[in-house]
Design a protein around this motif. Structure first.
Motif, PDB file in Angstrom:
ATOM      1  N   THR A  93      46.526   2.878  25.598  1.00  0.00           N
ATOM      2  CA  THR A  93      47.847   3.484  25.492  1.00  0.00           C
ATOM      3  C   THR A  93      47.709   5.000  25.461  1.00  0.00           C
ATOM      4  OG1 THR A  93      49.881   3.646  24.221  1.00  0.00           O
ATOM      5  CG2 THR A  93      47.871   3.270  22.975  1.00  0.00           C
ATOM      6  N   PRO A  94      48.499   5.703  26.261  1.00  0.00           N
ATOM      7  CA  PRO A  94      48.466   7.167  26.215  1.00  0.00           C
ATOM      8  C   PRO A  94      49.291   7.722  25.053  1.00  0.00           C
ATOM      9  CG  PRO A  94      50.010   6.449  27.887  1.00  0.00           C
ATOM     10  CD  PRO A  94      49.348   5.208  27.338  1.00  0.00           C
ATOM     11  N   LEU A  95      49.919   6.843  24.277  1.00  0.00           N
ATOM     12  CA  LEU A  95      50.808   7.258  23.197  1.00  0.00           C
ATOM     13  C   LEU A  95      50.109   8.176  22.194  1.00  0.00           C
ATOM     14  CD1 LEU A  95      53.679   6.922  22.174  1.00  0.00           C
ATOM     15  CD2 LEU A  95      52.948   4.870  20.968  1.00  0.00           C
ATOM     16  N   LEU A  96      48.853   7.905  21.891  1.00  0.00           N
ATOM     17  CA  LEU A  96      48.128   8.732  20.921  1.00  0.00           C
ATOM     18  C   LEU A  96      47.974  10.161  21.421  1.00  0.00           C
ATOM     19  CD1 LEU A  96      45.374   6.123  20.016  1.00  0.00           C
ATOM     20  CD2 LEU A  96      47.385   6.717  18.680  1.00  0.00           C
ATOM     21  N   GLY A 102      52.089  16.597  21.768  1.00  0.00           N
ATOM     22  CA  GLY A 102      53.472  16.905  21.421  1.00  0.00           C
ATOM     23  C   GLY A 102      53.600  17.537  20.051  1.00  0.00           C
ATOM     24  N   ALA A 103      52.874  17.009  19.066  1.00  0.00           N
ATOM     25  CA  ALA A 103      52.927  17.573  17.716  1.00  0.00           C
ATOM     26  C   ALA A 103      52.390  18.996  17.708  1.00  0.00           C
ATOM     27  CB  ALA A 103      52.140  16.691  16.747  1.00  0.00           C
ATOM     28  N   GLY A 104      51.329  19.237  18.467  1.00  0.00           N
ATOM     29  CA  GLY A 104      50.787  20.598  18.549  1.00  0.00           C
ATOM     30  C   GLY A 104      51.769  21.574  19.180  1.00  0.00           C
ATOM     31  N   VAL A 105      52.386  21.168  20.272  1.00  0.00           N
ATOM     32  CA  VAL A 105      53.361  22.031  20.959  1.00  0.00           C
ATOM     33  C   VAL A 105      54.575  22.286  20.069  1.00  0.00           C
ATOM     34  CG1 VAL A 105      54.968  22.125  22.910  1.00  0.00           C
ATOM     35  CG2 VAL A 105      52.599  21.408  23.277  1.00  0.00           C
TER      36      VAL A 105
END
Length: 117
Positions: A93-96, A102-105
């Motif tokens: 899964t690419p979710l991780l 996303g959290a970093g951005v």
């Protein structure tokens, strides 16, 4: 609610693995709730940004992510559960990676908004 068709296929996996998969799903749900809370916090506590509307955009992105994440988490949970029932390898899964980037951005966005006059 009726169980999905795939739930009746294959063999019941060891309950410990099923419960571990469920705990992971619940962790994703907690992350989604944190994203939604972050959206509220951005709107309530960040000062108006020099870049007009940036605060609202960041809050909207956080809220959208918090809304989509539970759907992706359920999809991930069901794919893993299905693989365990059928004795297959666990799916990638690419979710991780998406969540990490996303959290970093979003973190950079929050920092920029906090320091802009």
């Amino acid at each position: 609610m009726r169980e999905p068709a795939w739930y009746r296929s294959g063999d019941e996996p060891d309950y410990r693995f099923s419960l571990a998969n469920e705990r992971t799903f619940l962790a994703w749900i907690r992350s989604a709730l944190a994203l939604l809370a972050g959206a509220v916090a951005v709107l309530q506590f960040l000062p108006p940004a020099a870049l007009s509307g940036m605060r609202d955009v960041l809050a909207a992105v956080l809220a959208a992510a918090g809304t989509v994440l539970p759907l992706a988490a359920y999809h991930r949970w069901s794919r893993i559960q299905r693989a365990m029932r059928l004795g297959r390898e666990l799916p990638f899964t690419p979710l991780l990676a998406v969540m990490a980037v996303g959290a970093g951005v979003l973190g950079v966005g929050v920092v920029l908004l906090a320091v802009l006059p």
